[in-house]
Design a protein around this motif. Structure first.
Motif, PDB file in Angstrom:
ATOM      1  N   GLY A  43       0.808  -1.213   0.000  1.00 32.48           N
ATOM      2  CA  GLY A  43       0.000   0.000   0.000  1.00 32.48           C
ATOM      3  C   GLY A  43       0.841   1.263   0.000  1.00 32.48           C
ATOM      4  O   GLY A  43       0.493   2.247  -0.659  1.00 32.48           O
ATOM      5  N   ASN A  44       1.970   1.220   0.722  1.00 33.55           N
ATOM      6  CA  ASN A  44       2.821   2.402   0.820  1.00 33.55           C
ATOM      7  C   ASN A  44       3.911   2.445  -0.238  1.00 33.55           C
ATOM      8  O   ASN A  44       4.516   3.505  -0.440  1.00 33.55           O
ATOM      9  CB  ASN A  44       3.476   2.461   2.204  1.00 33.55           C
ATOM     10  CG  ASN A  44       2.475   2.658   3.312  1.00 33.55           C
ATOM     11  OD1 ASN A  44       1.457   3.319   3.129  1.00 33.55           O
ATOM     12  ND2 ASN A  44       2.737   2.085   4.482  1.00 33.55           N
ATOM     13  N   HIS A  47       3.872   5.150  -2.981  1.00 36.69           N
ATOM     14  CA  HIS A  47       4.055   6.477  -2.404  1.00 36.69           C
ATOM     15  C   HIS A  47       5.496   6.679  -1.943  1.00 36.69           C
ATOM     16  O   HIS A  47       6.033   7.785  -2.038  1.00 36.69           O
ATOM     17  CB  HIS A  47       3.070   6.670  -1.256  1.00 36.69           C
ATOM     18  CG  HIS A  47       1.659   6.377  -1.630  1.00 36.69           C
ATOM     19  ND1 HIS A  47       0.915   7.199  -2.451  1.00 36.69           N
ATOM     20  CD2 HIS A  47       0.850   5.314  -1.331  1.00 36.69           C
ATOM     21  CE1 HIS A  47      -0.297   6.682  -2.619  1.00 36.69           C
ATOM     22  NE2 HIS A  47      -0.354   5.545  -1.959  1.00 36.69           N
ATOM     23  N   ARG A 145      -0.324   9.411   0.030  1.00 35.00           N
ATOM     24  CA  ARG A 145      -1.011   8.310   0.709  1.00 35.00           C
ATOM     25  C   ARG A 145      -2.353   8.773   1.287  1.00 35.00           C
ATOM     26  O   ARG A 145      -3.359   8.058   1.205  1.00 35.00           O
ATOM     27  CB  ARG A 145      -0.110   7.772   1.818  1.00 35.00           C
ATOM     28  CG  ARG A 145      -0.723   6.673   2.672  1.00 35.00           C
ATOM     29  CD  ARG A 145      -1.034   5.431   1.882  1.00 35.00           C
ATOM     30  NE  ARG A 145      -1.427   4.337   2.747  1.00 35.00           N
ATOM     31  CZ  ARG A 145      -2.136   3.299   2.350  1.00 35.00           C
ATOM     32  NH1 ARG A 145      -2.546   3.216   1.088  1.00 35.00           N
ATOM     33  NH2 ARG A 145      -2.450   2.329   3.193  1.00 35.00           N
ATOM     34  N   GLU A 148      -4.938   9.067  -1.452  1.00 40.69           N
ATOM     35  CA  GLU A 148      -5.450   7.750  -1.849  1.00 40.69           C
ATOM     36  C   GLU A 148      -6.505   7.251  -0.873  1.00 40.69           C
ATOM     37  O   GLU A 148      -7.558   6.740  -1.277  1.00 40.69           O
ATOM     38  CB  GLU A 148      -4.304   6.739  -1.923  1.00 40.69           C
ATOM     39  CG  GLU A 148      -4.786   5.330  -2.239  1.00 40.69           C
ATOM     40  CD  GLU A 148      -3.702   4.276  -2.121  1.00 40.69           C
ATOM     41  OE1 GLU A 148      -4.051   3.080  -2.071  1.00 40.69           O
ATOM     42  OE2 GLU A 148      -2.507   4.641  -2.081  1.00 40.69           O
ATOM     43  N   GLN A 149      -6.235   7.385   0.423  1.00 35.25           N
ATOM     44  CA  GLN A 149      -7.167   6.869   1.419  1.00 35.25           C
ATOM     45  C   GLN A 149      -8.477   7.659   1.444  1.00 35.25           C
ATOM     46  O   GLN A 149      -9.554   7.085   1.617  1.00 35.25           O
ATOM     47  CB  GLN A 149      -6.507   6.899   2.806  1.00 35.25           C
ATOM     48  CG  GLN A 149      -5.376   5.892   2.950  1.00 35.25           C
ATOM     49  CD  GLN A 149      -4.719   5.987   4.313  1.00 35.25           C
ATOM     50  OE1 GLN A 149      -3.923   6.871   4.567  1.00 35.25           O
ATOM     51  NE2 GLN A 149      -5.060   5.066   5.199  1.00 35.25           N
ATOM     52  N   ARG A 154      -5.698   4.745  -5.843  1.00 34.91           N
ATOM     53  CA  ARG A 154      -4.252   4.953  -5.820  1.00 34.91           C
ATOM     54  C   ARG A 154      -3.813   5.948  -6.876  1.00 34.91           C
ATOM     55  O   ARG A 154      -2.944   6.791  -6.631  1.00 34.91           O
ATOM     56  CB  ARG A 154      -3.528   3.623  -6.016  1.00 34.91           C
ATOM     57  CG  ARG A 154      -1.999   3.754  -6.083  1.00 34.91           C
ATOM     58  CD  ARG A 154      -1.333   2.418  -5.926  1.00 34.91           C
ATOM     59  NE  ARG A 154      -1.631   1.870  -4.606  1.00 34.91           N
ATOM     60  CZ  ARG A 154      -1.287   0.627  -4.236  1.00 34.91           C
ATOM     61  NH1 ARG A 154      -0.672  -0.172  -5.089  1.00 34.91           N
ATOM     62  NH2 ARG A 154      -1.564   0.199  -3.021  1.00 34.91           N
ATOM     63  N   THR A 155      -4.407   5.867  -8.052  1.00 37.49           N
ATOM     64  CA  THR A 155      -4.023   6.796  -9.116  1.00 37.49           C
ATOM     65  C   THR A 155      -4.295   8.232  -8.709  1.00 37.49           C
ATOM     66  O   THR A 155      -3.473   9.130  -8.939  1.00 37.49           O
ATOM     67  CB  THR A 155      -4.789   6.464 -10.409  1.00 37.49           C
ATOM     68  OG1 THR A 155      -4.485   5.120 -10.801  1.00 37.49           O
ATOM     69  CG2 THR A 155      -4.392   7.413 -11.524  1.00 37.49           C
TER      70      THR A 155
END
Length: 497
Positions: A43-44, A47, A145, A148-149, A154-155
């Motif tokens: 997930g990270n 980033h 990050r 995204e959340q 994510r894009t």
């Protein structure tokens, strides 16, 4: 004789199937923890890569400028002396500003002492530049990050993170070398992240280091308290932050800074309209009459499509804008220098906040379409600024950014001609390098005790001195200097007996 008997203590036997069950549970726990770590890394990961890319770009820009002696001000030399003082476990004395001048008597920035351990490994002004680049790059990952959340893609997160990294506020700060606000940029990004994720207590705790960055940051802490009360109805934490922020700001400006200042005063009161006797009505009205102020506001809000205005997070930017725009110093009004870097994480995450809320509106809504369109548009705006600005990453397209030529070689040789550990007065270009190894002063800044060396660069100095030994004696009557190095308009002089 009485016969002694040993009493057997019964032991509880665990069935084989019980041991197998325990082992299976332990194995599942290990696999679950490993999967969680792998999930966090995945997930990270993108980033982190984005942060690394900007770290490389920022360092390239900053170190190339440093290698070609392209210092726009004496600030890098000042902070170099401060970090060197902390690293030697002494006071942060700024000889550049005057003999024995304590950095804490200028601005309240004790957080700079965190760089002292890095000085032990790399005692160079370049270390400060890399540290600032790393702090800015860290904030890029935080913004990316968080986007995204909040936005659920994510894009989208990477697009906004890249737009933030290209923002003109950060690029100008990189271009104007190291300043203490480098520490505030990632901290503000983390604070805004915690607010957007509803982690109110974490946001409050993260704000406390800001009071060690600069004296005005206490006002930003107080503004966060207002945000907590407005957005989260966190009255206790909000009230506490307002009191802490205003109280620390008052103590630092009224007591701590004057204590360390050679004149026992806060020098920047004179920057307010009315000088040492500020007039409140002029302070309030002055910003609205300045074209540069409106231009800067347009630059700041335009990069977010003015969406940031719809988020409570924008309140965090008001204290910084208030002291800048009310000042009588015109440098604070413009989009130049490093003063806008701390506003970038606030504005971009305020935009993320608004885009996230407008994205929940029905399909076909104009507000929703505009908000979602600003995600790729923000990157386009950042790229356009990078290409058009002759500073920051955009400046790397200039062939002159990569080569210094003969004059740079002469400056490098002049710095080498000055021994370490001596007192030296210098012009702008070599100042930071000399400050790292010597007791460095600005030209004419050590009049009470003439320095052992002078390093003078007269290139581009309209009406500059031609008789440099005579110029040195004029700066320090009674002292005599001889030329020990001269090349391409760069001269080093040594005091003679």
């Amino acid at each position: 004789m009485a016969e002694t008997r040993e009493t057997a203590i019964p032991t509880q036997r665990v069935p084989a199937w019980g041991l197998a069950a325990r082992a299976a549970r332990a194995a599942r726990a290990v696999r679950s923890a490993r999967s969680a770590r792998v999930g966090r890394l995945r997930g990270n990961g993108p980033h982190l890569l984005l942060s690394a890319a900007f770290l490389l770009g920022y360092c390239l820009d900053a170190l190339l400028r440093y290698q070609r002696f392209g210092s726009p001000s004496w600030d890098l030399g000042i902070f170099t002396e401060a970090v060197k003082g902390y690293a030697h476990l002494g006071a942060p004395i700024l000889s550049i500003k005057g003999p024995g001048y304590n950095a804490l008597g200028d601005h309240w920035s004790p957080i700079v002492a965190l760089l002292a351990p890095f000085w032990w490994v790399w005692p160079s002004a370049a270390m400060l530049l890399v540290a600032q680049c790393a702090l800015f790059a860290w904030s890029v990952g935080v913004v990316s990050r968080t986007a995204e959340q909040v936005l659920g893609g994510r894009t989208k997160g990477l697009l906004i993170g890249a737009a933030y990294g290209l923002s003109w506020g950060l690029q100008r700060a990189v271009d104007f070398e190291f300043h203490e606000i480098a520490f505030a940029v990632p901290v503000l990004a983390v604070i805004c992240r915690q607010l957007l994720l509803g982690r109110w207590e974490r946001a409050a705790w993260w704000s406390l280091p800001l009071v060690l960055v600069k004296e005005d940051m206490g006002l930003t802490v107080a503004a966060l308290g207002v945000v907590l009360m407005v957005r989260a109805r966190h009255w206790a934490a909000g009230t506490a932050l307002v009191c802490i922020g205003l109280g620390v700001a008052a103590i630092t400006v009224g007591t701590l800074i004057p204590h360390f200042n050679p004149n026992h005063q806060y020098d920047y009161w004179s920057k307010l309209p009315g000088g040492t006797h500020p007039q409140p009505w002029r302070i309030l009205l002055a910003p609205f009459s300045r074209l540069a102020v409106w231009k800067t506001c347009g630059w700041l809000l335009g990069i977010t499509g003015f969406l940031a205005l719809r988020s409570p997070l924008v309140l965090l930017a008001l204290p910084t804008l208030a002291w800048r725009f009310s000042s009588s110093n015109s440098m604070f009004w413009s989009p130049d220098w490093h003063y806008n870097a701390t506003l970038m994480p606030i504005l971009f995450l305020a935009m993320v906040d608004v885009v996230g809320r407008l994205a929940d509106r029905p399909e076909g809504s104009r507000a929703r379409s505009f908000a979602l369109g600003m995600v790729p548009a923000s990157l386009a705006i950042g790229a356009a600024c990078t290409v058009s600005l002759p500073v920051g990453l955009g400046g790397l397209s200039d062939p002159g950014a990569w080569t210094g030529g003969r004059h740079t070689a002469a400056l490098r040789a002049a710095v080498a001609a000055v021994p370490p550990g001596v007192s030296v007065e210098s012009s702008m270009g070599p100042l930071a390098r000399l400050a790292a190894k010597d007791d460095a002063y600005w030209l004419g800044g050590s009049r009470p005790v003439p320095p052992q060396y002078l390093c003078v660069d007269v290139q581009g100095w309209t009406g500059g001195p031609t008789d440099l030994p005579g110029y040195a004696t004029a700066l320090h009557p009674g002292a005599h200097y001889a030329v020990v190095f001269s090349r391409d308009q760069v001269t080093v002089l040594r005091r003679t007996a």
